[in-house]
Design a protein around this motif. Sequence first.
Motif, PDB file in Angstrom:
ATOM      1  N   SER A  79       3.085   2.359  -4.158  1.00  0.00           N
ATOM      2  CA  SER A  79       2.828   1.080  -3.783  1.00  0.00           C
ATOM      3  C   SER A  79       3.308   0.112  -5.101  1.00  0.00           C
ATOM      4  O   SER A  79       3.494  -1.098  -5.226  1.00  0.00           O
ATOM      5  N   LEU A  80       2.999   0.794  -6.260  1.00  0.00           N
ATOM      6  CA  LEU A  80       3.170  -0.104  -7.754  1.00  0.00           C
ATOM      7  C   LEU A  80       4.497  -0.411  -7.829  1.00  0.00           C
ATOM      8  O   LEU A  80       4.755  -1.740  -8.184  1.00  0.00           O
TER       9      LEU A  80
ATOM     10  N   ASN B 205       0.482 -11.106   4.100  1.00  0.00           N
ATOM     11  CA  ASN B 205       1.732 -10.226   4.127  1.00  0.00           C
ATOM     12  C   ASN B 205       1.844  -8.791   3.889  1.00  0.00           C
ATOM     13  O   ASN B 205       0.794  -8.609   3.045  1.00  0.00           O
ATOM     14  N   GLY B 206       2.380  -7.849   4.257  1.00  0.00           N
ATOM     15  CA  GLY B 206       1.975  -6.549   4.146  1.00  0.00           C
ATOM     16  C   GLY B 206       3.310  -5.640   3.677  1.00  0.00           C
ATOM     17  O   GLY B 206       4.200  -5.933   4.526  1.00  0.00           O
ATOM     18  N   PHE B 207       3.072  -4.543   3.204  1.00  0.00           N
ATOM     19  CA  PHE B 207       4.374  -3.841   2.798  1.00  0.00           C
ATOM     20  C   PHE B 207       3.677  -2.184   2.720  1.00  0.00           C
ATOM     21  O   PHE B 207       2.929  -2.024   1.678  1.00  0.00           O
ATOM     22  N   ASN B 208       3.972  -1.452   3.894  1.00  0.00           N
ATOM     23  CA  ASN B 208       3.287  -0.210   3.653  1.00  0.00           C
ATOM     24  C   ASN B 208       4.384   0.746   3.174  1.00  0.00           C
ATOM     25  O   ASN B 208       5.353   1.129   3.625  1.00  0.00           O
ATOM     26  N   SER B 209       4.286   1.234   1.676  1.00  0.00           N
ATOM     27  CA  SER B 209       5.373   1.856   0.993  1.00  0.00           C
ATOM     28  C   SER B 209       5.295   3.333   1.247  1.00  0.00           C
ATOM     29  O   SER B 209       4.278   3.875   2.081  1.00  0.00           O
ATOM     30  N   LEU B 210       5.935   4.174   0.466  1.00  0.00           N
ATOM     31  CA  LEU B 210       5.819   5.570   0.567  1.00  0.00           C
ATOM     32  C   LEU B 210       4.566   6.032  -0.395  1.00  0.00           C
ATOM     33  O   LEU B 210       4.126   5.340  -1.064  1.00  0.00           O
TER      34      LEU B 210
ATOM     35  N   VAL C  32       0.517 -11.011  -5.690  1.00  0.00           N
ATOM     36  CA  VAL C  32       0.795  -9.694  -5.127  1.00  0.00           C
ATOM     37  C   VAL C  32      -0.431  -8.673  -5.387  1.00  0.00           C
ATOM     38  O   VAL C  32      -0.738  -8.637  -6.431  1.00  0.00           O
ATOM     39  N   ILE C  33      -0.712  -8.033  -4.432  1.00  0.00           N
ATOM     40  CA  ILE C  33      -1.868  -6.899  -4.578  1.00  0.00           C
ATOM     41  C   ILE C  33      -1.381  -5.525  -4.259  1.00  0.00           C
ATOM     42  O   ILE C  33      -0.997  -5.368  -3.005  1.00  0.00           O
ATOM     43  N   ALA C  34      -1.568  -4.817  -4.818  1.00  0.00           N
ATOM     44  CA  ALA C  34      -1.137  -3.252  -4.609  1.00  0.00           C
ATOM     45  C   ALA C  34      -2.495  -2.684  -4.514  1.00  0.00           C
ATOM     46  O   ALA C  34      -3.545  -2.739  -5.075  1.00  0.00           O
ATOM     47  N   ALA C  35      -2.662  -1.847  -3.477  1.00  0.00           N
ATOM     48  CA  ALA C  35      -3.677  -1.260  -3.043  1.00  0.00           C
ATOM     49  C   ALA C  35      -3.506   0.358  -2.496  1.00  0.00           C
ATOM     50  O   ALA C  35      -2.539   0.652  -1.979  1.00  0.00           O
ATOM     51  N   GLY C  36      -4.577   1.077  -2.612  1.00  0.00           N
ATOM     52  CA  GLY C  36      -4.384   2.472  -2.477  1.00  0.00           C
ATOM     53  C   GLY C  36      -5.592   3.366  -2.792  1.00  0.00           C
ATOM     54  O   GLY C  36      -6.612   2.745  -3.387  1.00  0.00           O
TER      55      GLY C  36
ATOM     56  N   THR D 299       0.857  -1.327  -0.159  1.00  0.00           N
ATOM     57  CA  THR D 299       0.026  -0.175  -0.195  1.00  0.00           C
ATOM     58  C   THR D 299       0.790   1.136   0.007  1.00  0.00           C
ATOM     59  O   THR D 299       2.119   1.256   0.129  1.00  0.00           O
ATOM     60  N   GLY D 300       0.141   2.370  -0.164  1.00  0.00           N
ATOM     61  CA  GLY D 300       0.701   3.678  -0.256  1.00  0.00           C
ATOM     62  C   GLY D 300       0.234   4.487   1.065  1.00  0.00           C
ATOM     63  O   GLY D 300       0.153   3.605   2.167  1.00  0.00           O
TER      64      GLY D 300
END
Lengths: 125, 290
Positions: free
Chosen positions: B73-74, B64-69, B89-93, B49-50
Motif C-alpha cells: 500500500s505504501l 477513491n480507492g486502490f486495493n494494491s498487493l 492520500v491515506i494508506a491503510a492496512g 490498501t494492501g
Amino acid sequence: MWLNASPPGAAVPPGAVSPKDAARGAASPGTTPVEPVTWMTEAVRGSAGGRGDRPRLSADSARRLARACWSELTNHDPNVFPVQAERRGVRFYLQEERGGQRLSALVWDGFQWRTVGSLRLPASD
Amino acid sequence: MAVNLVTEYKEHAQSSTWCPGCGDFAVVAAMQKALAALELPPHQVVAVTGIGCSGKFNYYLGANGFNSLHGRSLPVAQAIKIANRDLTVIAAGGDGDGYGIGIGHFLHAVRRNVDITYVVMDNHIYGLTTGQTSPTSKKGFVTKTTPYGAAEYPIRPLELALAGGAGFVAQGFSGDPKQLAEIMKQAVQHKGFSLINVYSPCVTFNHEETYEWWRQNLVNLDQEQGYDATDRTAAFRYVYEHNGLLRGVIFREERRDYQSELPGYAAEALVRQDLSQPVKDRAELLAAFM
C-alpha cells in the motif's frame, strides 16, 4: 442455525422496527413487527444460553436476559465502541450501517464467537 | 457541512463484511469524521490498501480507492501523492500487511517523508486467515500456528517509526473513536509522513487482548500532565517504558516533506502539467539512449 440470519447488505426485513421505536414499544405501520427483544429472546433460547453445556433457559428468563441486553445496548455511551452486551455465552452487537443499524447475535463455540443471526433495523428519525 | 460530508462518504461506501464488533468499523467511522471535519470531500481523497481484513478499508471509507498487493500500500500511496499532490492520500492496512510483508516499505516510507497518512489497524493476529500469530503478537501468544506460544519477540512499530525519523507518530484505540478521529485529523493535516498505529481488537480470534483489556492497559497521553510530544528522546523513552501501551499523539515535528526536498519539483501537480512533447523531441531523446 436457529435464526434467520440476514446476510450483510440484505434488505430490511418486513416489520423490523428502529431501536427508538422499539424502545417506545411502537411498530412499523402495516407490517408484522420483528421486535428486537423478541428476536434476542429467541437468540438466547436457541443457544441454550451459551455453549450447549448449560440448561436451556425458560422463556421468561430468556426474555428478562434479552431485555437487559437491549437496555444496555440502547443506553450505551455514544463515545465508546463497540455497542455490546453479553450474557450466558451469547453476545449482541448494535452497529451503525448504511441506511440503519444492524443487531447481531453471536455464540461462543469453544474457539471463536460465531455470528448466528442478524436483524437489520431501519434508521430512526 | 461536516455532517453532510460524513453522509456523502457513507453513501459512497460499500456494505461491510467485517465481523460484528470488529475494531476496524470504528477506524473507518473515525476517518470519515476526521475528513469531514477537515472539509475534504470524497473526490479529493484516495485510500490505498494492501491485503487482509483491514485491506477492505478503502471499500468502506467511500472515497477513491486502490486495493494494491499484499504489503504494497505504501509505495502505491507515495506514487499517487507524488503524481497528484492535490489529493489527500491515506494508506491503510493491518499489522501483517504493514509490519510483516510490508516492513521494508514501511521503513523507507518513514525516512522518505512523502506527505501521506498511514493507518495500521493492529490487532496482533492474522484475522482474515482465521487466527495466526502476526508480527506484533506478543511472545508466548498461543494461536493455531503457535500452539506452544509464539517464540519470537514482536515488532515495535512506534520505536521503529521514531528511530526512522518520522515527523508524526500516534497511536489510537478503536474503543475510543472520538480520540481516534482527533488524532486522524491532526495526522492528515501534518505535512509529511504520519503514522497512526491503531489498536483495533479482533473480536473473533484474539481472546486475550479484548476491548476491556486495552481499556485497562492503555495510558491516555491526553491525560498525562507534562508529556511533551515534541521531544523525540522523551517520546522514545515513554514508549519503551510503557511497552507501547499508549494512546494519543506520541511525537510531532515540523519537517520539510519529500516533495519540498526535491530540486525542481514543480509547484503544480504532475497530473495537471502538460507532458506532451513534439514527436521530433521524443525521437531525439530516444536516440540519446540508443
